[in-house]
Design a protein around this motif. Structure first.
Motif, PDB file in Angstrom:
ATOM      1  N   ALA A  96       0.834  -1.209   0.000  1.00 46.04           N
ATOM      2  CA  ALA A  96       0.000   0.000   0.000  1.00 46.04           C
ATOM      3  C   ALA A  96       0.866   1.257   0.000  1.00 46.04           C
ATOM      4  N   GLU A  97       1.953   1.246   0.763  1.00 42.98           N
ATOM      5  CA  GLU A  97       2.873   2.387   0.773  1.00 42.98           C
ATOM      6  C   GLU A  97       3.525   2.569  -0.596  1.00 42.98           C
ATOM      7  N   THR A  98       3.862   1.487  -1.246  1.00 45.80           N
ATOM      8  CA  THR A  98       4.509   1.560  -2.561  1.00 45.80           C
ATOM      9  C   THR A  98       3.593   2.188  -3.603  1.00 45.80           C
ATOM     10  N   LEU A  99       2.294   1.963  -3.484  1.00 47.21           N
ATOM     11  CA  LEU A  99       1.336   2.553  -4.424  1.00 47.21           C
ATOM     12  C   LEU A  99       1.363   4.083  -4.397  1.00 47.21           C
ATOM     13  N   HIS A 100       1.883   4.670  -3.316  1.00 50.31           N
ATOM     14  CA  HIS A 100       1.959   6.127  -3.223  1.00 50.31           C
ATOM     15  C   HIS A 100       2.972   6.717  -4.202  1.00 50.31           C
ATOM     16  N   LEU A 101       3.770   5.869  -4.842  1.00 50.71           N
ATOM     17  CA  LEU A 101       4.724   6.340  -5.851  1.00 50.71           C
ATOM     18  C   LEU A 101       4.054   6.669  -7.176  1.00 50.71           C
ATOM     19  N   GLU A 102       2.768   6.450  -7.287  1.00 48.93           N
ATOM     20  CA  GLU A 102       2.102   6.545  -8.587  1.00 48.93           C
ATOM     21  C   GLU A 102       2.278   7.922  -9.233  1.00 48.93           C
ATOM     22  N   GLY A 103       2.204   8.995  -8.446  1.00 51.68           N
ATOM     23  CA  GLY A 103       2.357  10.333  -9.026  1.00 51.68           C
ATOM     24  C   GLY A 103       3.708  10.522  -9.680  1.00 51.68           C
ATOM     25  N   GLU A 104       4.778  10.091  -9.027  1.00 51.99           N
ATOM     26  CA  GLU A 104       6.121  10.180  -9.602  1.00 51.99           C
ATOM     27  C   GLU A 104       6.227   9.338 -10.870  1.00 51.99           C
ATOM     28  N   ILE A 105       5.638   8.152 -10.822  1.00 49.52           N
ATOM     29  CA  ILE A 105       5.734   7.239 -11.965  1.00 49.52           C
ATOM     30  C   ILE A 105       4.958   7.775 -13.154  1.00 49.52           C
ATOM     31  N   GLU A 106       3.833   8.390 -12.905  1.00 47.50           N
ATOM     32  CA  GLU A 106       3.041   8.956 -13.996  1.00 47.50           C
ATOM     33  C   GLU A 106       3.845  10.011 -14.754  1.00 47.50           C
ATOM     34  N   LYS A 107       4.625  10.820 -14.040  1.00 40.47           N
ATOM     35  CA  LYS A 107       5.475  11.820 -14.700  1.00 40.47           C
ATOM     36  C   LYS A 107       6.578  11.151 -15.514  1.00 40.47           C
ATOM     37  N   LEU A 108       7.173  10.093 -14.962  1.00 35.29           N
ATOM     38  CA  LEU A 108       8.236   9.374 -15.675  1.00 35.29           C
ATOM     39  C   LEU A 108       7.733   8.757 -16.974  1.00 35.29           C
ATOM     40  N   ALA A 109       6.466   8.374 -16.978  1.00 36.91           N
ATOM     41  CA  ALA A 109       5.911   7.672 -18.136  1.00 36.91           C
ATOM     42  C   ALA A 109       6.011   8.491 -19.408  1.00 36.91           C
ATOM     43  N   GLN A 110       6.007   9.815 -19.294  1.00 33.89           N
ATOM     44  CA  GLN A 110       6.117  10.649 -20.488  1.00 33.89           C
ATOM     45  C   GLN A 110       7.467  10.458 -21.172  1.00 33.89           C
ATOM     46  N   THR A 111       8.511  10.231 -20.378  1.00 34.97           N
ATOM     47  CA  THR A 111       9.834   9.937 -20.951  1.00 34.97           C
ATOM     48  C   THR A 111       9.827   8.576 -21.623  1.00 34.97           C
ATOM     49  N   PHE A 112       9.233   7.589 -20.990  1.00 36.25           N
ATOM     50  CA  PHE A 112       9.222   6.237 -21.553  1.00 36.25           C
ATOM     51  C   PHE A 112       8.397   6.178 -22.839  1.00 36.25           C
ATOM     52  N   ALA A 113       7.361   6.982 -22.919  1.00 31.83           N
ATOM     53  CA  ALA A 113       6.507   6.963 -24.102  1.00 31.83           C
ATOM     54  C   ALA A 113       7.254   7.409 -25.361  1.00 31.83           C
ATOM     55  N   LYS A 114       8.363   8.106 -25.185  1.00 31.13           N
ATOM     56  CA  LYS A 114       9.145   8.573 -26.336  1.00 31.13           C
ATOM     57  C   LYS A 114      10.220   7.572 -26.739  1.00 31.13           C
ATOM     58  N   ALA A 115      10.407   6.517 -25.966  1.00 29.92           N
ATOM     59  CA  ALA A 115      11.493   5.562 -26.227  1.00 29.92           C
ATOM     60  C   ALA A 115      11.069   4.501 -27.226  1.00 29.92           C
ATOM     61  N   GLN A 116      12.048   3.986 -27.945  1.00 27.98           N
ATOM     62  CA  GLN A 116      11.813   2.851 -28.833  1.00 27.98           C
ATOM     63  C   GLN A 116      12.285   1.549 -28.208  1.00 27.98           C
ATOM     64  N   ASP A 117      13.223   1.653 -27.283  1.00 24.30           N
ATOM     65  CA  ASP A 117      13.756   0.489 -26.591  1.00 24.30           C
ATOM     66  C   ASP A 117      13.930   0.828 -25.115  1.00 24.30           C
ATOM     67  N   VAL A 118      13.654  -0.139 -24.248  1.00 21.80           N
ATOM     68  CA  VAL A 118      13.846   0.025 -22.807  1.00 21.80           C
ATOM     69  C   VAL A 118      14.492  -1.253 -22.271  1.00 21.80           C
ATOM     70  N   LEU A 119      15.469  -1.093 -21.393  1.00 22.50           N
ATOM     71  CA  LEU A 119      16.111  -2.230 -20.742  1.00 22.50           C
ATOM     72  C   LEU A 119      15.721  -2.268 -19.264  1.00 22.50           C
TER      73      LEU A 119
END
Length: 607
Positions: free
Chosen positions: A444-467
Motif C-alpha cells: 500500500a505504501e509503494t502505491l503512493h509512488l504513482e504520481g512520480e511514476i506517472e510523470k516518468l511515463a512521459q519519458t518512456f513513451a518517447k522511447a523505442q527500446d527500454v532495458l
C-alpha cells in the motif's frame, strides 16, 4: 476476501445489510454477521458458514435497528467460528474489518494489562477495545477512532457504529478499499460499488489513508493527517455484474490498486497470523521432505513467478528446482522421476501449454501441484493438490494482482518446504512469516509512488527500446517489467540479469534508452551499482527502483523511485508494483488499449 457494508437507513437495516453482503459473496468468506442499534444498544447476530445461516438466525431473532454494519469474514486470526465472526464489539462500539492489524499482539497485551477482556482470537477485537477505551476516557467517537487509527500498523478497512449514536457511521481505509454510497436521507458504506448497487448509483471512493464520519445528511472526510478533504462523487455503472472499474480509468489500474488487499487475503489461506507459522489450506497440505527435486512450469507472467520461486525453494529449502516454459517442457523431454512433484502455475487454470505439461508429467508418474486462481479450472481438477490464489476476478489482460498473489502463495510454500526439510528453524519460519504479514502495508505504501511514476511515463513513451536490469530475485521482476511494457504500450523492452549487461545488451545503450534498474540495498547492490555506472557512461537514462539506503548510494541517475525497506525475502512483491505502474501510465500516455491490448488474450487456451 472479506466484505464490509454499513448503512444509516430509515427502515430496519438488517435485510439491506444482508443484501449488500450477498453482492460481496464472490470475494469468498467463511462466516458472516451484522450489528445494529436496538434502542441505542449494540446488538449482534453472527453465524458460521454461508449467508443463509445468518439469514436463518435473523429470521429466528430479528433485528429492527435502522443503523448497522455487516461483514463477511475470511478467517485470518482464529478459526471460522461464531465467536471470531464480525462484527466485534464492546458495550460502546462495534466494528467490522478487512485486512491485517500487524501489531495486534502487542496492542492486545497492553489492553489486557489494563483489564480488557477478549472473547475472540482475532486481531480485529483490539480495534474495538482501543476505541472503547478512548470513549471511556471522554473522547468523542470521531476522536476515539482517530486516536485508534494512529496506533494501528497494517493494511485495513474499518467501519464503526456506536452505542447511543443512531445517526453516525465511521469508516476508514488504509490499503483496503472503501466507498460511500449516497442515498435520499440514507447513507451507505461498502467494500466496493458492487455492495452498494442495490441502494444507490452515486458513489464516493475514499483515497488511501482517508477516514470518514457519516450521518444521514452529512459526509465529513479526513485524510490520514486528520485534515478535512473533498472527494468527488461519481455515478457507478454497477448493476448485476460482479466487478466494475469503480473510480479507476481502467481495470488494470483498479487491479494494481487491489494488490495489498488480495495479497493479504491470499496469505491468510497459508499463514497462521497468530502463531507466525505457515499453515496450508485444508486439502492442500504436502510434505516437501519426500522430494529430491521440484519441477516448475508455467507461461508468461506466471513463468516469472516460478523463476522467483526457484530462488526461494533453493535458498530456504535446499530443494533443487528445474523450471521450464510450459510450451518447451515436454518437447525438451527432460528425465522425470515418478513420485516427484511438478508444480504448475496458471492464473486461469486453462492455459493450454501448461495443461499439456500437467498431463505429460502425470503420465510419467509425477505428483501434480497447481497454483491457480480458479479452483474449478481444468488444471485444478486434474491436479493432485491445489494451492489456490485469492486474487479475485482479473479483467485486465496484462496480469498484475494474479502475479503478486502467485508470488505470495509460492513464498509460503517455500517456507513450508524449508521447515519440512529441516533447513529452517521455527525462529527462521517466524521471521519469514512476519515479513509476509507486513506485505499488504508495504505494498500500500509503494502505491503512493504513482504520481512520480506517472510523470516518468512521459519519458518512456518517447522511447523505442527500454532495458530492465536486476540481480537475484530482482532478475525475474526485471523480466516481468519488460513484458508488461511490451504487452500494453507496444514499446520494445528486454529484461536482463544485470551481470549480463556487458555480454551484449550494453550495445543498445545510448541517451535515448531508458534503463530500469531494480536494486534493493542488499549484498548484491554494489555489483548492480557498477552496472549502473556503465550505463551512465554511455548516456543511458537510469531509473533506479530501490529502498532508502539504496537511494543514498545511487550516484547520478535520471530518476529514483524509493520503495519501503523490507526483508529481502518479500522484495519481489514490492518491486513488482512500480514496474506495473510504469507500464500502465506509459500505455495510458500513448493512448493504447490498456485492458485489452492488441493480439493478446486473457487466457491462452490453444497451443
Amino acid at each position: 476476501m472479506c466484505g464490509i457494508v454499513g448503512i444509516l437507513a430509515r427502515e430496519a437495516v438488517a435485510p439491506q445489510l444482508v443484501d449488500g453482503l450477498k453482492r460481496l459473496e464472490y470475494r469468498g468468506y467463511d462466516s458472516a454477521g451484522v450489528a445494529t442499534l436496538e434502542g441505542g444498544r449494540i446488538v449482534r447476530r453472527r453465524a458460521e458458514g454461508k449467508l443463509r445461516n445468518l439469514e436463518a438466525r435473523l429470521k429466528a431473532e430479528p433485528l429492527n435497528g435502522v443503523t448497522g454494519i455487516g461483514h463477511t469474514r475470511w478467517a485470518t486470526h482464529g478459526a471460522p467460528t461464531e465467536d471470531n465472526a464480525h462484527p466485534h464489539a464492546t458495550e460502546r462500539v462495534a466494528v467490522v474489518h478487512n485486512g491485517i492489524i500487524e501489531n495486534f499482539r502487542e496492542l492486545r497485551a497492553e489492553l489486557e494489562a489494563t483489564g480488557a477482556k477478549f472473547s475472540s482470537q482475532t486481531d480485529t477485537e483490539v480495534v474495538a477495545h482501543l476505541v472503547s477505551k478512548a470513549l471511556e476516557a471522554g473522547a468523542t467517537p470521531k476522536a476515539a477512532v482517530q486516536q485508534t487509527l494512529s496506533k494501528l500498523r497494517g493494511a485495513f478497512a474499518l467501519a464503526f457504529i456506536f452505542r447511543g449514536e443512531d445517526d453516525l457511521l465511521i469508516g476508514a481505509r488504509r490499503g483496503s478499499p472503501l466507498a460511500i454510497g449516497h442515498g435520499d436521507g440514507e447513507i451507505f458504506l461498502g467494500s466496493d460499488a458492487v455492495a452498494l448497487a442495490p441502494f444507490t448509483d452515486e458513489v464516493t471512493y475514499l483515497d488511501d489513508g482517508d477516514w470518514v464520519a457519516l450521518t444521514r445528511s452529512s459526509v465529513e472526510i479526513y485524510d490520514e493527517a486528520g485534515a478535512p478533504v473533498r472527494r468527488d462523487a461519481v455515478k457507478s455503472s454497477v448493476a448485476s455484474v460482479v466487478v466494475d472499474k469503480g473510480a479507476y480509468r481502467h481495470f488494470m489500474a483498479k487491479e494494481i490498486a487491489e494488490q495489498p488487499e488480495v495479497v493479504g487475503h491470499s496469505l491468510t489461506r497459508y499463514v497462521d497470523m497468530t502463531t507466525g507459522r505457515v499453515r496450508l489450506p485444508q486439502g492442500a497440505d504436502f510434505d516437501f521432505s519426500r522430494l529430491d527435486r521440484l519441477a516448475i512450469s508455467a507461461c508468461g507472467t506466471a513463468f516469472y513467478a516460478g523463476l522467483v520461486a526457484r530462488y526461494w525453494f533453493e535458498r530456504f529449502a535446499h530443494l533443487p528446482v528445474d523450471i521450464d516454459i510450459a510450451s518447451e517442457f515436454r518437447y525438451r523431454e527432460p528425465p522425470l522421476a515418478a513420485g516427484s512433484l511438478a508444480l504448475l502455475i496458471s492464473q486461469s487454470g486453462e492455459t493450454a501449454d501448461t495443461l499439456a505439461t500437467l498431463r505429460h508429467c502425470k503420465a510419467k508418474g509425477m505428483k501434480i501441484g497447481a497454483v491457480v486462481n480458479v479452483p474449478t479450472s481444468t488444471i485444478a481438477r486434474e491436479a493432485d493438490v491445489v494451492f489456490p490464489t485469492v486474487a479475485g476476478v482479473e479483467v485486465g489482460v496484462a496480469s498484475t494482482k494474479a502475479f503478486t498473489c502467485q508470488l505470495a502463495v509460492l513464498a509460503a510454500l517455500a517456507v513450508k518446504a524449508g521447515r519440512d526439510r529441516n533447513v529452517l528453524s521455527e525462529e527462521d519460519e517466524q521471521k519469514l512469516v512476519s515479513s509476509l504479514i507486513e506485505l499488504p502495508r508495504l505494498m500500500a505504501e509503494t502505491l503512493h509512488l504513482e504520481g512520480e511514476i506517472e510523470k516518468l511515463a512521459q519519458t518512456f513513451a518517447k522511447a523505442q527500446d527500454v532495458l530492465y536490469l536486476g540481480r537475484g530475485t530482482s532478475f525475474p521482476i526485471a523480466l516481468e517489467g519488460a513484458l508488461k511494457l511490451k504487452e500494453i504500450s507496444y514499446i520494445h523492452a528486454e529484461g536482463y540479469a544485470a551481470g549480463e549487461l556487458k555480454h551484449g545488451p550494453i550495445a543498445l545503450v545510448d541517451e535515448t534508452v531508458p534503463v530500469v534498474v531494480l536494486a534493493p540495498f542488499d549484498p548484491l547492490f554494489e555489483k548492480t551499482a557498477s552496472n549502473m555506472q556503465e550505463v551512465a557512461a554511455r548516456g543511458g537514462k537510469i531509473v533506479l527502483v530501490t529502498d532508502a539506503e539504496g537511494a543514498k548510494h545511487a550516484g547520478d541517475v535520471f530518476a529514483t523511485l524509493v520503495v519501503p525497506t523490507a526483508y529481502a525475502f518479500v522484495n519481489p512483491l514490492i518491486y513488482a508494483i512500480p514496474i506495473q505502474l510504469l507500464a500502465y501510465h506509459t500505455a495510458v500516455f500513448m493512448g493504447t488499449d490498456v485492458d485489452q491490448p492488441r493480439n493478446l488474450a486473457k487466457s491462452v487456451t490453444v497451443e
